[in-house]
Design a protein around this motif. Structure first.
Motif, PDB file in Angstrom:
ATOM      1  N   TYR A  94      22.081 -14.827 -10.877  1.00  0.00           N
ATOM      2  CA  TYR A  94      22.087 -13.759 -11.868  1.00  0.00           C
ATOM      3  C   TYR A  94      20.832 -12.916 -11.728  1.00  0.00           C
ATOM      4  O   TYR A  94      19.770 -13.429 -11.410  1.00  0.00           O
ATOM      5  CB  TYR A  94      22.145 -14.330 -13.301  1.00  0.00           C
ATOM      6  CG  TYR A  94      23.467 -14.978 -13.604  1.00  0.00           C
ATOM      7  CD1 TYR A  94      24.522 -14.244 -14.133  1.00  0.00           C
ATOM      8  CD2 TYR A  94      23.679 -16.320 -13.331  1.00  0.00           C
ATOM      9  CE1 TYR A  94      25.751 -14.824 -14.380  1.00  0.00           C
ATOM     10  CE2 TYR A  94      24.903 -16.918 -13.587  1.00  0.00           C
ATOM     11  CZ  TYR A  94      25.935 -16.164 -14.105  1.00  0.00           C
ATOM     12  OH  TYR A  94      27.153 -16.755 -14.349  1.00  0.00           O
ATOM     13  N   ALA A  95      20.999 -11.630 -11.996  1.00  0.00           N
ATOM     14  CA  ALA A  95      19.875 -10.697 -12.001  1.00  0.00           C
ATOM     15  C   ALA A  95      19.862  -9.986 -13.346  1.00  0.00           C
ATOM     16  O   ALA A  95      20.920  -9.605 -13.860  1.00  0.00           O
ATOM     17  CB  ALA A  95      20.025  -9.683 -10.871  1.00  0.00           C
ATOM     18  N   GLU A  96      18.664  -9.821 -13.903  1.00  0.00           N
ATOM     19  CA  GLU A  96      18.565  -9.145 -15.186  1.00  0.00           C
ATOM     20  C   GLU A  96      18.941  -7.671 -15.015  1.00  0.00           C
ATOM     21  O   GLU A  96      18.603  -7.044 -14.018  1.00  0.00           O
ATOM     22  CB  GLU A  96      17.168  -9.278 -15.780  1.00  0.00           C
ATOM     23  CG  GLU A  96      17.122  -8.870 -17.237  1.00  0.00           C
ATOM     24  CD  GLU A  96      15.890  -9.333 -17.969  1.00  0.00           C
ATOM     25  OE1 GLU A  96      15.919  -9.278 -19.208  1.00  0.00           O
ATOM     26  OE2 GLU A  96      14.908  -9.738 -17.321  1.00  0.00           O
ATOM     27  N   ALA A  97      19.659  -7.147 -16.009  1.00  0.00           N
ATOM     28  CA  ALA A  97      20.140  -5.771 -15.960  1.00  0.00           C
ATOM     29  C   ALA A  97      19.850  -5.061 -17.282  1.00  0.00           C
ATOM     30  O   ALA A  97      19.599  -5.707 -18.295  1.00  0.00           O
ATOM     31  CB  ALA A  97      21.641  -5.758 -15.680  1.00  0.00           C
ATOM     32  N   TRP A 107      22.121 -10.549 -18.160  1.00  0.00           N
ATOM     33  CA  TRP A 107      22.044 -11.082 -16.806  1.00  0.00           C
ATOM     34  C   TRP A 107      23.424 -10.962 -16.158  1.00  0.00           C
ATOM     35  O   TRP A 107      24.404 -11.505 -16.662  1.00  0.00           O
ATOM     36  CB  TRP A 107      21.615 -12.549 -16.851  1.00  0.00           C
ATOM     37  CG  TRP A 107      20.297 -12.729 -17.533  1.00  0.00           C
ATOM     38  CD1 TRP A 107      20.071 -12.825 -18.883  1.00  0.00           C
ATOM     39  CD2 TRP A 107      19.028 -12.783 -16.914  1.00  0.00           C
ATOM     40  NE1 TRP A 107      18.730 -12.946 -19.128  1.00  0.00           N
ATOM     41  CE2 TRP A 107      18.061 -12.929 -17.931  1.00  0.00           C
ATOM     42  CE3 TRP A 107      18.598 -12.738 -15.585  1.00  0.00           C
ATOM     43  CZ2 TRP A 107      16.712 -13.020 -17.674  1.00  0.00           C
ATOM     44  CZ3 TRP A 107      17.256 -12.836 -15.322  1.00  0.00           C
ATOM     45  CH2 TRP A 107      16.326 -12.978 -16.355  1.00  0.00           C
ATOM     46  N   ARG A 109      25.993 -11.490 -12.862  1.00  0.00           N
ATOM     47  CA  ARG A 109      26.158 -12.356 -11.694  1.00  0.00           C
ATOM     48  C   ARG A 109      26.259 -11.520 -10.435  1.00  0.00           C
ATOM     49  O   ARG A 109      26.985 -10.531 -10.367  1.00  0.00           O
ATOM     50  CB  ARG A 109      27.409 -13.215 -11.835  1.00  0.00           C
ATOM     51  CG  ARG A 109      27.511 -14.279 -10.747  1.00  0.00           C
ATOM     52  CD  ARG A 109      28.637 -15.213 -11.003  1.00  0.00           C
ATOM     53  NE  ARG A 109      29.847 -14.441 -11.182  1.00  0.00           N
ATOM     54  CZ  ARG A 109      31.016 -14.739 -10.673  1.00  0.00           C
ATOM     55  NH1 ARG A 109      31.164 -15.823  -9.979  1.00  0.00           N
ATOM     56  NH2 ARG A 109      32.056 -13.981 -10.880  1.00  0.00           N
ATOM     57  N   ALA A 110      25.505 -11.930  -9.443  1.00  0.00           N
ATOM     58  CA  ALA A 110      25.534 -11.320  -8.118  1.00  0.00           C
ATOM     59  C   ALA A 110      25.620 -12.469  -7.135  1.00  0.00           C
ATOM     60  O   ALA A 110      24.627 -13.125  -6.850  1.00  0.00           O
ATOM     61  CB  ALA A 110      24.280 -10.486  -7.885  1.00  0.00           C
TER      62      ALA A 110
END
Length: 75
Positions: free
Chosen positions: A51-54, A44, A46-47
């Protein structure tokens, strides 16, 4: 001083994903989640304040699928 990456092990009825806001407020760049029942590692990034899964860790320079394959999952 702050953590760049944290690891959360997912357990039944835990609060792993509820902690993400806390980590974001502390400036943590990445979160790895290890989910033993699913035998899966999530990454995850940070944006902003979330958080967005990557697919890949920028800190570890490795893919989630590689980490998942490297773990000795309990049987």
């Amino acid at each position: 001083m702050r953590a760049v990456l944290v690891l959360e092990v997912v357990s039944p009825d835990d609060e792993t994903f509820e902690k993400f806001e806390f980590y974001a407020s502390r400036g943590v760049q990445e979160i790895l989640t290890a989910d033993p029942p699913e035998r899966r590692v999530g990454i995850w990034l940070r944006a902003g304040g979330a958080y967005a899964e990557a697919d890949c860790s920028t800190v570890l320079a490795t893919a989630a699928r590689e980490l998942t394959a490297a773990v000795r999952w309990p049987t």
